[in-house]
Structure formats: structure tokens, C-alpha cells
Design an enzyme around this catalytic site. Sequence first.
Site, PDB file in Angstrom:
ATOM      1  N   HIS A 152      -5.282 -17.175  -5.589  1.00 53.59           N
ATOM      2  CA  HIS A 152      -4.252 -18.127  -5.168  1.00 53.59           C
ATOM      3  C   HIS A 152      -4.844 -19.131  -4.190  1.00 53.59           C
ATOM      4  O   HIS A 152      -5.497 -18.744  -3.227  1.00 53.59           O
ATOM      5  CB  HIS A 152      -3.105 -17.396  -4.463  1.00 53.59           C
ATOM      6  CG  HIS A 152      -2.245 -16.595  -5.381  1.00 53.59           C
ATOM      7  ND1 HIS A 152      -1.041 -16.074  -4.999  1.00 53.59           N
ATOM      8  CD2 HIS A 152      -2.404 -16.245  -6.673  1.00 53.59           C
ATOM      9  CE1 HIS A 152      -0.495 -15.428  -6.008  1.00 53.59           C
ATOM     10  NE2 HIS A 152      -1.311 -15.504  -7.033  1.00 53.59           N
ATOM     11  N   TYR A 168      -4.626 -16.589   7.626  1.00 51.65           N
ATOM     12  CA  TYR A 168      -4.092 -15.977   6.402  1.00 51.65           C
ATOM     13  C   TYR A 168      -5.214 -15.659   5.412  1.00 51.65           C
ATOM     14  O   TYR A 168      -5.218 -14.590   4.794  1.00 51.65           O
ATOM     15  CB  TYR A 168      -3.054 -16.928   5.785  1.00 51.65           C
ATOM     16  CG  TYR A 168      -2.206 -16.284   4.718  1.00 51.65           C
ATOM     17  CD1 TYR A 168      -1.108 -15.488   5.050  1.00 51.65           C
ATOM     18  CD2 TYR A 168      -2.483 -16.467   3.365  1.00 51.65           C
ATOM     19  CE1 TYR A 168      -0.323 -14.887   4.073  1.00 51.65           C
ATOM     20  CE2 TYR A 168      -1.701 -15.875   2.378  1.00 51.65           C
ATOM     21  CZ  TYR A 168      -0.627 -15.092   2.740  1.00 51.65           C
ATOM     22  OH  TYR A 168       0.146 -14.501   1.777  1.00 51.65           O
ATOM     23  N   LYS A 179      -2.120  -7.932   6.171  1.00 49.76           N
ATOM     24  CA  LYS A 179      -3.434  -7.707   6.794  1.00 49.76           C
ATOM     25  C   LYS A 179      -3.919  -6.262   6.830  1.00 49.76           C
ATOM     26  O   LYS A 179      -5.090  -6.016   7.123  1.00 49.76           O
ATOM     27  CB  LYS A 179      -3.407  -8.236   8.239  1.00 49.76           C
ATOM     28  CG  LYS A 179      -3.284  -9.739   8.339  1.00 49.76           C
ATOM     29  CD  LYS A 179      -4.521 -10.401   7.787  1.00 49.76           C
ATOM     30  CE  LYS A 179      -4.414 -11.901   7.748  1.00 49.76           C
ATOM     31  NZ  LYS A 179      -5.213 -12.498   6.700  1.00 49.76           N
ATOM     32  N   TYR A 196       7.299 -17.050   0.938  1.00 51.35           N
ATOM     33  CA  TYR A 196       7.833 -16.401   2.143  1.00 51.35           C
ATOM     34  C   TYR A 196       9.088 -17.174   2.539  1.00 51.35           C
ATOM     35  O   TYR A 196       9.014 -18.378   2.796  1.00 51.35           O
ATOM     36  CB  TYR A 196       6.839 -16.485   3.298  1.00 51.35           C
ATOM     37  CG  TYR A 196       5.616 -15.602   3.150  1.00 51.35           C
ATOM     38  CD1 TYR A 196       4.532 -15.976   2.359  1.00 51.35           C
ATOM     39  CD2 TYR A 196       5.536 -14.377   3.814  1.00 51.35           C
ATOM     40  CE1 TYR A 196       3.408 -15.157   2.238  1.00 51.35           C
ATOM     41  CE2 TYR A 196       4.410 -13.558   3.704  1.00 51.35           C
ATOM     42  CZ  TYR A 196       3.361 -13.950   2.914  1.00 51.35           C
ATOM     43  OH  TYR A 196       2.249 -13.145   2.803  1.00 51.35           O
ATOM     44  N   PRO A 242       3.773  -5.872   7.670  1.00 52.86           N
ATOM     45  CA  PRO A 242       3.152  -6.395   6.444  1.00 52.86           C
ATOM     46  C   PRO A 242       3.298  -7.903   6.224  1.00 52.86           C
ATOM     47  O   PRO A 242       2.712  -8.436   5.282  1.00 52.86           O
ATOM     48  CB  PRO A 242       3.878  -5.626   5.328  1.00 52.86           C
ATOM     49  CG  PRO A 242       5.156  -5.162   5.926  1.00 52.86           C
ATOM     50  CD  PRO A 242       4.921  -4.986   7.381  1.00 52.86           C
TER      51      PRO A 242
HETATM   52  P1  RFL Z   1      -4.423   4.874   3.944  1.00 49.18           P
HETATM   53  O1  RFL Z   1      -4.350   4.022   2.751  1.00 49.18           O
HETATM   54  O2  RFL Z   1      -3.150   5.371   4.541  1.00 49.18           O
HETATM   55  O3  RFL Z   1      -5.368   6.091   3.580  1.00 49.18           O
HETATM   56  C1  RFL Z   1      -5.440   7.244   4.392  1.00 49.18           C
HETATM   57  C2  RFL Z   1      -5.760   8.417   3.493  1.00 49.18           C
HETATM   58  O4  RFL Z   1      -5.895   9.599   4.287  1.00 49.18           O
HETATM   59  C3  RFL Z   1      -5.208  10.651   3.636  1.00 49.18           C
HETATM   60  N1  RFL Z   1      -4.855  11.676   4.645  1.00 49.18           N
HETATM   61  C4  RFL Z   1      -5.496  12.844   4.771  1.00 49.18           C
HETATM   62  N2  RFL Z   1      -6.555  13.358   4.120  1.00 49.18           N
HETATM   63  C5  RFL Z   1      -6.957  14.596   4.472  1.00 49.18           C
HETATM   64  N3  RFL Z   1      -6.346  15.345   5.427  1.00 49.18           N
HETATM   65  C6  RFL Z   1      -5.292  14.869   6.126  1.00 49.18           C
HETATM   66  N4  RFL Z   1      -4.693  15.604   7.046  1.00 49.18           N
HETATM   67  C7  RFL Z   1      -4.823  13.551   5.791  1.00 49.18           C
HETATM   68  N5  RFL Z   1      -3.820  12.764   6.249  1.00 49.18           N
HETATM   69  C8  RFL Z   1      -3.855  11.633   5.552  1.00 49.18           C
HETATM   70  C9  RFL Z   1      -4.009   9.974   3.003  1.00 49.18           C
HETATM   71  O5  RFL Z   1      -3.439  10.725   1.946  1.00 49.18           O
HETATM   72  C10 RFL Z   1      -4.636   8.674   2.502  1.00 49.18           C
HETATM   73  O6  RFL Z   1      -5.147   8.797   1.194  1.00 49.18           O
HETATM   74  O7  RFL Z   1      -5.223   4.169   5.135  1.00 49.18           O
HETATM   75  P2  RFL Z   1      -6.460   3.122   5.085  1.00 49.18           P
HETATM   76  O8  RFL Z   1      -7.517   3.608   4.151  1.00 49.18           O
HETATM   77  O9  RFL Z   1      -6.770   2.845   6.497  1.00 49.18           O
HETATM   78  O10 RFL Z   1      -5.852   1.812   4.383  1.00 49.18           O
HETATM   79  C11 RFL Z   1      -4.845   1.055   5.020  1.00 49.18           C
HETATM   80  C12 RFL Z   1      -3.914   0.433   3.985  1.00 49.18           C
HETATM   81  O11 RFL Z   1      -3.465   1.428   3.091  1.00 49.18           O
HETATM   82  C13 RFL Z   1      -2.709  -0.249   4.638  1.00 49.18           C
HETATM   83  O12 RFL Z   1      -3.095  -0.903   5.823  1.00 49.18           O
HETATM   84  C14 RFL Z   1      -2.056  -1.288   3.704  1.00 49.18           C
HETATM   85  O13 RFL Z   1      -1.480  -0.682   2.575  1.00 49.18           O
HETATM   86  C15 RFL Z   1      -1.003  -2.082   4.451  1.00 49.18           C
HETATM   87  N6  RFL Z   1      -0.312  -3.067   3.622  1.00 49.18           N
HETATM   88  C16 RFL Z   1      -0.918  -4.253   3.263  1.00 49.18           C
HETATM   89  N7  RFL Z   1      -2.193  -4.515   3.615  1.00 49.18           N
HETATM   90  C17 RFL Z   1      -2.830  -5.641   3.191  1.00 49.18           C
HETATM   91  O14 RFL Z   1      -3.996  -5.853   3.535  1.00 49.18           O
HETATM   92  N8  RFL Z   1      -2.211  -6.567   2.366  1.00 49.18           N
HETATM   93  C18 RFL Z   1      -0.939  -6.376   1.951  1.00 49.18           C
HETATM   94  O15 RFL Z   1      -0.446  -7.177   1.150  1.00 49.18           O
HETATM   95  C19 RFL Z   1      -0.230  -5.220   2.417  1.00 49.18           C
HETATM   96  N9  RFL Z   1       1.033  -4.993   2.035  1.00 49.18           N
HETATM   97  C20 RFL Z   1       0.969  -2.801   3.120  1.00 49.18           C
HETATM   98  C21 RFL Z   1       1.625  -3.809   2.329  1.00 49.18           C
HETATM   99  C22 RFL Z   1       1.587  -1.583   3.343  1.00 49.18           C
HETATM  100  C23 RFL Z   1       2.833  -1.367   2.827  1.00 49.18           C
HETATM  101  N10 RFL Z   1       3.376  -0.073   3.052  1.00 49.18           N
HETATM  102  C24 RFL Z   1       3.987   0.706   2.058  1.00 49.18           C
HETATM  103  C25 RFL Z   1       3.061   0.617   4.283  1.00 49.18           C
HETATM  104  C26 RFL Z   1       2.888  -3.604   1.840  1.00 49.18           C
HETATM  105  C27 RFL Z   1       3.505  -2.395   2.106  1.00 49.18           C
HETATM  106  C28 RFL Z   1       4.915  -2.239   1.564  1.00 49.18           C
HETATM  107  C1  PHB Z   2       2.112  -7.732  -1.656  1.00 45.57           C
HETATM  108  O1  PHB Z   2       1.666  -8.366  -2.660  1.00 45.57           O
HETATM  109  O2  PHB Z   2       2.532  -6.567  -1.741  1.00 45.57           O
HETATM  110  C2  PHB Z   2       2.204  -8.434  -0.353  1.00 45.57           C
HETATM  111  C3  PHB Z   2       1.769  -9.748  -0.266  1.00 45.57           C
HETATM  112  C4  PHB Z   2       1.889 -10.424   0.939  1.00 45.57           C
HETATM  113  C5  PHB Z   2       2.426  -9.782   2.038  1.00 45.57           C
HETATM  114  C6  PHB Z   2       2.845  -8.457   1.943  1.00 45.57           C
HETATM  115  C7  PHB Z   2       2.740  -7.774   0.741  1.00 45.57           C
HETATM  116  O3  PHB Z   2       2.557 -10.461   3.195  1.00 45.57           O
END
Ligand code: RFL
Ligand code: PHB
Length: 388
Positions: A74, A381, A293, A202, A289
Site C-alpha cells: 500500500h 506509520y 505497531k 481510519y 492497535p
Molecule cells: P505473541 O504473538 O503473543 O507470541 C507469544 C507466544 O508465546 C506463547 N506463550 C508461551 N509459550 C510457552 N509457555 C508459556 N507459558 C507461554 N505463554 C505464552 C504464546 O502462545 C505465543 O505463541 O507475541 P510476540 O511474538 O511478541 O508478537 C507480538 C504480536 O503478536 C502483537 O504485537 C501483534 O499481534 C499486535 N497487533 C498488531 N501488530 C502490528 O504490528 N500490526 C497490526 O496491524 C496489529 N494489529 C494486533 C493487531 C493485535 C491484535 N490483537 C488481537 C491483540 C490487531 C489486533 C486485533
Molecule cells: C489489520 O490489518 O489487522 C490492522 C491494520 C491496521 C491497524 C490495525 C490492524 O492499525
Amino acid sequence: MPVRTQVGIIGAGPAGLLLAHLLHRAGIDSVVLEDRSRPHIEGRIRAGLLEQGSVDTLVEAGLGARLLREGLAHDGLELRFEGQSHRIDLLGLTGRRITIYGQQEAVKDMVAARLETGRPLHFEVEEVALHDIATDHPRLTWTKDGTAHELHCDVIAGCDGFHGPSREAMPPEVLRVYERVYPFAWLGILAEAPPISHELIYARHADGFALATMRSKILSRLYLQCAPEEDLALWPDARIWEALQTRLGVVNTGKIIRKGVTGMRSFVAEPMRHGRLFLTGDAAHIVPPTGAKGMNLAVADVRVLAAALAAFFRTGDTALMDRYSEICLKRVWKVQRFSWWMTSMLHRYSGDDPFEHRVQVAELDTLVHSEAARTALAEQYVGLPYDI
Ligand code: RFL
Ligand code: PHB
């Protein structure tokens, strides 16, 4: 019988898997422990947006083949407020773009790469515990199918997300925590519907924030601001589509295949290292979110940690390890500020506060009319440059 490795990695999310991969490429041995199953982590729908630096990191690490094929690049985004849309030309303002690629797709790619190396990645482990982290010989213990295991390491990487045991293993007297919990959450859906625009939208609306993003040309990912403990039973599909229509001005409906509510918080744990334990990604920090980031910050931490560990295992040099926390936290706080600012500008905080409304609209209007303001947004961004 205890087993030995150089780096014990807790967590097979993006942080743990990328670290394991970068270390392997540097000739460093690791063991990855994950408490969930492979189908669970590969099906977990989360982030979708990768900064250019994250894309470059994955591609340089040899993890980019499918990402380059299937990711949607994008060049801009849309801000919508007061019934009108305004485009921010990310590419024109910064020379960089972002890529939409589901986090679980990146996780699948990294799991496949790890399994291909033949190095250990243990799923469904239980009772992971950290020991002797302040010494040069930390240990991990866990059980699997009722059998106890022990791993002797040089270093432990806590990549276990917000609820994992690593951060809790740091002595409370060294850990400082900074936190803000927001008075709202996001209701997110995945729908079999073509995205309403080829770029993200957004929207700030009197009813609350909305975001239109996507996973492919036929799958839409849509978010709506809702109450922190929102009861999904109160949101039948028709109500969701109506709210999206109102807030975004336009919507393509389709079958909703996932629904969930995500709380919003800003959180930082300092320092990110104690002794031989290093925290990465969500284990150390959470961002709301709105700025997309979380996963990108995890990638940035892992880059620094992989470089620090490579130097340490190559020559015994601890200089970069000693600066790990300081280097990461600089970026973490800039990204915290950006994510908080995006959240503050676009969400409805209180009921009907006309002051809040006018300040938010003035902020958005400043972006529309000032290239300097747009550039400041765009630079953050698409992702700040890496320090190392
Ligand atoms: P994770 O992905 O939570 O992975 C941690 C792993 O550790 C495991 N774990 C264990 N393993 C062994 N023993 C234990 N006791 C354990 N406890 C936990 C877990 O099962 C898991 O597999 O952390 P990590 O690797 O630091 O990654 C971080 C990202 O997952 C997170 O920051 C993002 O998903 C946040 N986020 C977004 N980030 C972006 O960069 N761009 C986005 O567009 C974005 N959108 C989002 C998001 C997070 C969202 N939610 C659901 C929180 C949108 C949403 C809706
Ligand atoms: C996503 O694609 O899930 C997404 C994109 C941008 C955001 C948050 C989530 O700011």
C-alpha cells in the site's frame, strides 16, 4: 537428562520464531518452547500490517517468498472524519510503503522455515519455568505429556507475549511498569467481502472509531470501537454492518467468519533485560492497535537481540547485549507515543464532550492542510529507521 543449548526461547509468536531463525542463520543453536498447538498459533488472527523495515527484515532472512507474492503493498491510507475522506500519500511523503500480510501467514512461513532446519520447536509444553536468570547458566524447565524436561542455556529469550512467565521471572525490585488502559476496545470481524477501498480507511465518527483493512482482495478485516467488556451477543451481524456503514460511509457486506473483542492498552516494562534474560515483543510492551505497531516492534527488538547475541557468541563481546534494553526502549517509547496519539485523535473517549470533538477535528484538519504534519504521521506509520 538435561539438554544444552545456547539460547532458550520461550514462545513461538513472531518474536520467538524470527529470533530462532536469525540465530540459526548466524550459526547459533536454540530451542523454542510454545505452550499452544501448531494449528492454534497458525490460525490466530491478529496483526496484518508490516512496516517496510519488517518486510525487508523477513526478506533478507529468507522468509519473504510468499510475503512478496501474496502481500498487498500500500502506498497510502485514508483518514475519514466529518463525512469526508482524505488521503495520506505515504510513498510520496517518505519514499516507503507498508504491506498487508496476516500475522498468522508470517507465523506459518516461520514455523515451516524452523521445521526445515530440523532444530527443536516444541509445541504444547506446560509449566515452563525460568531459573538462575541472574547467573551465566540460566535454565528452563517444563513438562510435556507428563514428563519433566530441563534445558541448560547461555541466554533465555522471553518471547512469550503479554501473559507469559518471562516478565514475571524478573525480580520485582528491578522491574518498572508504565501502563495506560483505554476506556474502549475494538470489535473486529473477518468477512468474506471485497475491501471497500484498496487502501486502509481510519475513521473518526461521533459514534466512535472504525477501521477498514483487509487480508486479501476477497477478505475484509473491519474494526469498530466498542465498550471494553463488550458482549458480542449484543452485536448480531446486522448491527455490525449498520455501525460500519454509519462510521465508514460505505461498506461491502458478506459472510462474517470471525468476530472478537480486543482490549486496548499501552504498556512498557523496563528494563527489557535482567542478567541473562532478554524480553522481546509483547512480553515487554503492548501498544494499542491503532498505529499497527505491535508486531513491527517485536521485529525491531528481535533484530537488536539477534545482533547482540551474534556478537556475544562470536567473540564474547557483551557491549551490544548490555545496550539491548536502552536501544529497544528508545524505539518503544517513540512508537508508544505514536500509537497513543493515533488512538487519542480517532476514538470517542467520553459521551458528548464538544471540546474533545473540536480538538480531534482540528488535529485531523491540521493533517489535511499541512504537509509537515502529514509527513510526521507518515514517517512513523511506515516505520522509523533502525538504529542498528
Ligand atoms: P505473541 O504473538 O503473543 O507470541 C507469544 C507466544 O508465546 C506463547 N506463550 C508461551 N509459550 C510457552 N509457555 C508459556 N507459558 C507461554 N505463554 C505464552 C504464546 O502462545 C505465543 O505463541 O507475541 P510476540 O511474538 O511478541 O508478537 C507480538 C504480536 O503478536 C502483537 O504485537 C501483534 O499481534 C499486535 N497487533 C498488531 N501488530 C502490528 O504490528 N500490526 C497490526 O496491524 C496489529 N494489529 C494486533 C493487531 C493485535 C491484535 N490483537 C488481537 C491483540 C490487531 C489486533 C486485533
Ligand atoms: C489489520 O490489518 O489487522 C490492522 C491494520 C491496521 C491497524 C490495525 C490492524 O492499525
